[in-house]
Design a protein around this motif. Structure first.
Motif, PDB file in Angstrom:
ATOM      1  N   UNK A  23       0.825  -1.206   0.000  1.00 12.74           N
ATOM      2  CA  UNK A  23       0.000   0.000   0.000  1.00 12.74           C
ATOM      3  C   UNK A  23       0.861   1.259   0.000  1.00 12.74           C
ATOM      4  N   UNK A  24       1.929   1.272   0.782  1.00 13.36           N
ATOM      5  CA  UNK A  24       2.788   2.453   0.828  1.00 13.36           C
ATOM      6  C   UNK A  24       3.547   2.625  -0.475  1.00 13.36           C
ATOM      7  N   UNK A  25       4.026   1.515  -1.043  1.00  9.71           N
ATOM      8  CA  UNK A  25       4.791   1.588  -2.293  1.00  9.71           C
ATOM      9  C   UNK A  25       3.891   1.807  -3.510  1.00  9.71           C
ATOM     10  N   UNK A  26       2.583   1.714  -3.329  1.00 12.98           N
ATOM     11  CA  UNK A  26       1.617   1.941  -4.406  1.00 12.98           C
ATOM     12  C   UNK A  26       1.889   1.017  -5.597  1.00 12.98           C
ATOM     13  N   UNK A  27       2.066  -0.259  -5.307  1.00 12.40           N
ATOM     14  CA  UNK A  27       2.369  -1.238  -6.349  1.00 12.40           C
ATOM     15  C   UNK A  27       1.186  -1.378  -7.302  1.00 12.40           C
ATOM     16  N   UNK A  28       1.471  -1.206  -8.573  1.00 14.64           N
ATOM     17  CA  UNK A  28       0.428  -1.204  -9.602  1.00 14.64           C
ATOM     18  C   UNK A  28      -0.253  -2.564  -9.721  1.00 14.64           C
ATOM     19  N   UNK A  35      -9.311  -8.610  -6.715  1.00 16.28           N
ATOM     20  CA  UNK A  35      -9.876  -8.470  -5.376  1.00 16.28           C
ATOM     21  C   UNK A  35      -9.804  -7.036  -4.860  1.00 16.28           C
ATOM     22  N   UNK A  36      -8.862  -6.253  -5.340  1.00 11.30           N
ATOM     23  CA  UNK A  36      -8.700  -4.871  -4.888  1.00 11.30           C
ATOM     24  C   UNK A  36      -9.369  -3.897  -5.844  1.00 11.30           C
ATOM     25  N   UNK A  37      -9.553  -4.296  -7.068  1.00 10.32           N
ATOM     26  CA  UNK A  37     -10.106  -3.415  -8.099  1.00 10.32           C
ATOM     27  C   UNK A  37     -11.483  -2.881  -7.726  1.00 10.32           C
ATOM     28  N   UNK A  38     -12.283  -3.667  -7.021  1.00 13.07           N
ATOM     29  CA  UNK A  38     -13.614  -3.215  -6.602  1.00 13.07           C
ATOM     30  C   UNK A  38     -13.519  -1.959  -5.743  1.00 13.07           C
ATOM     31  N   UNK A  39     -12.623  -1.972  -4.768  1.00 14.55           N
ATOM     32  CA  UNK A  39     -12.455  -0.815  -3.889  1.00 14.55           C
ATOM     33  C   UNK A  39     -11.887   0.368  -4.658  1.00 14.55           C
ATOM     34  N   UNK A  40     -10.914   0.100  -5.527  1.00 14.51           N
ATOM     35  CA  UNK A  40     -10.298   1.174  -6.310  1.00 14.51           C
ATOM     36  C   UNK A  40     -11.331   1.825  -7.228  1.00 14.51           C
ATOM     37  N   UNK A  41     -12.160   1.036  -7.870  1.00 20.23           N
ATOM     38  CA  UNK A  41     -13.165   1.585  -8.784  1.00 20.23           C
ATOM     39  C   UNK A  41     -14.233   2.392  -8.071  1.00 20.23           C
ATOM     40  N   UNK A  43     -14.015   3.764  -4.764  1.00 22.61           N
ATOM     41  CA  UNK A  43     -13.582   4.793  -3.823  1.00 22.61           C
ATOM     42  C   UNK A  43     -12.361   5.579  -4.277  1.00 22.61           C
ATOM     43  N   UNK A  44     -11.682   5.112  -5.274  1.00 22.97           N
ATOM     44  CA  UNK A  44     -10.468   5.780  -5.715  1.00 22.97           C
ATOM     45  C   UNK A  44      -9.226   5.116  -5.141  1.00 22.97           C
ATOM     46  N   UNK A  45      -8.128   5.317  -5.827  1.00 27.03           N
ATOM     47  CA  UNK A  45      -6.898   4.639  -5.441  1.00 27.03           C
ATOM     48  C   UNK A  45      -6.321   5.166  -4.127  1.00 27.03           C
ATOM     49  N   UNK A  46      -6.422   6.453  -3.875  1.00 27.62           N
ATOM     50  CA  UNK A  46      -5.849   6.995  -2.649  1.00 27.62           C
ATOM     51  C   UNK A  46      -6.603   6.503  -1.418  1.00 27.62           C
ATOM     52  N   UNK A  47      -7.914   6.397  -1.514  1.00 22.11           N
ATOM     53  CA  UNK A  47      -8.689   5.863  -0.386  1.00 22.11           C
ATOM     54  C   UNK A  47      -8.415   4.379  -0.213  1.00 22.11           C
ATOM     55  N   UNK A  48      -8.269   3.652  -1.320  1.00 26.15           N
ATOM     56  CA  UNK A  48      -7.931   2.231  -1.236  1.00 26.15           C
ATOM     57  C   UNK A  48      -6.571   2.043  -0.576  1.00 26.15           C
ATOM     58  N   UNK A  49      -5.619   2.909  -0.911  1.00 30.20           N
ATOM     59  CA  UNK A  49      -4.306   2.842  -0.259  1.00 30.20           C
ATOM     60  C   UNK A  49      -4.441   3.072   1.238  1.00 30.20           C
ATOM     61  N   UNK A  50      -5.253   4.037   1.632  1.00 29.71           N
ATOM     62  CA  UNK A  50      -5.477   4.307   3.049  1.00 29.71           C
ATOM     63  C   UNK A  50      -6.120   3.137   3.770  1.00 29.71           C
ATOM     64  N   UNK A  51      -7.070   2.500   3.104  1.00 32.65           N
ATOM     65  CA  UNK A  51      -7.729   1.336   3.694  1.00 32.65           C
ATOM     66  C   UNK A  51      -6.725   0.210   3.908  1.00 32.65           C
ATOM     67  N   UNK A  52      -5.893  -0.046   2.910  1.00 37.06           N
ATOM     68  CA  UNK A  52      -4.928  -1.145   3.038  1.00 37.06           C
ATOM     69  C   UNK A  52      -3.789  -0.809   3.985  1.00 37.06           C
ATOM     70  N   UNK A  53      -3.427   0.453   4.113  1.00 34.44           N
ATOM     71  CA  UNK A  53      -2.459   0.836   5.147  1.00 34.44           C
ATOM     72  C   UNK A  53      -3.062   0.580   6.525  1.00 34.44           C
TER      73      UNK A  53
END
Length: 75
Positions: A23-28, A35-41, A43-53
């Motif tokens: 999540x911190x490294x923002x691996x593409x 499994x993560x694409x649902x959250x990204x689509x 809520x957005x990638x920055x919020x998804x990063x926050x959730x996974x952090x």
């Protein structure tokens, strides 16, 4: 029973570190997985990063609490 607690401790530390790093490294490849694409689509990638952090920190906190419970069983 003690072996199971150490297994959970080890598993939570490893998974917490991996999720936190990804999540911190923002691996593409992680954020484009199905499994993560649902959250990204939704809520957005920055919020998804926050959730996974947050998930990474929660896993590390759970490992810490398991460890403290082994040292001080009366807690």
């Amino acid at each position: 029973m003690i072996e199971m607690n150490y297994f959970l401790l080890f598993w939570f530390v490893i998974m917490g570190c991996i999720v936190l790093y990804l999540a911190i490294a923002n691996k593409d490849w992680f954020f484009k997985s199905s499994s993560v694409r649902f959250i990204v689509n939704h809520m957005g990638r920055s919020i998804a990063r926050g959730i996974y952090i947050g998930i990474g920190f929660l896993l590390l906190l759970a490992a810490y609490l398991f460890f403290m419970r082994e040292i001080y069983p009366t807690l």
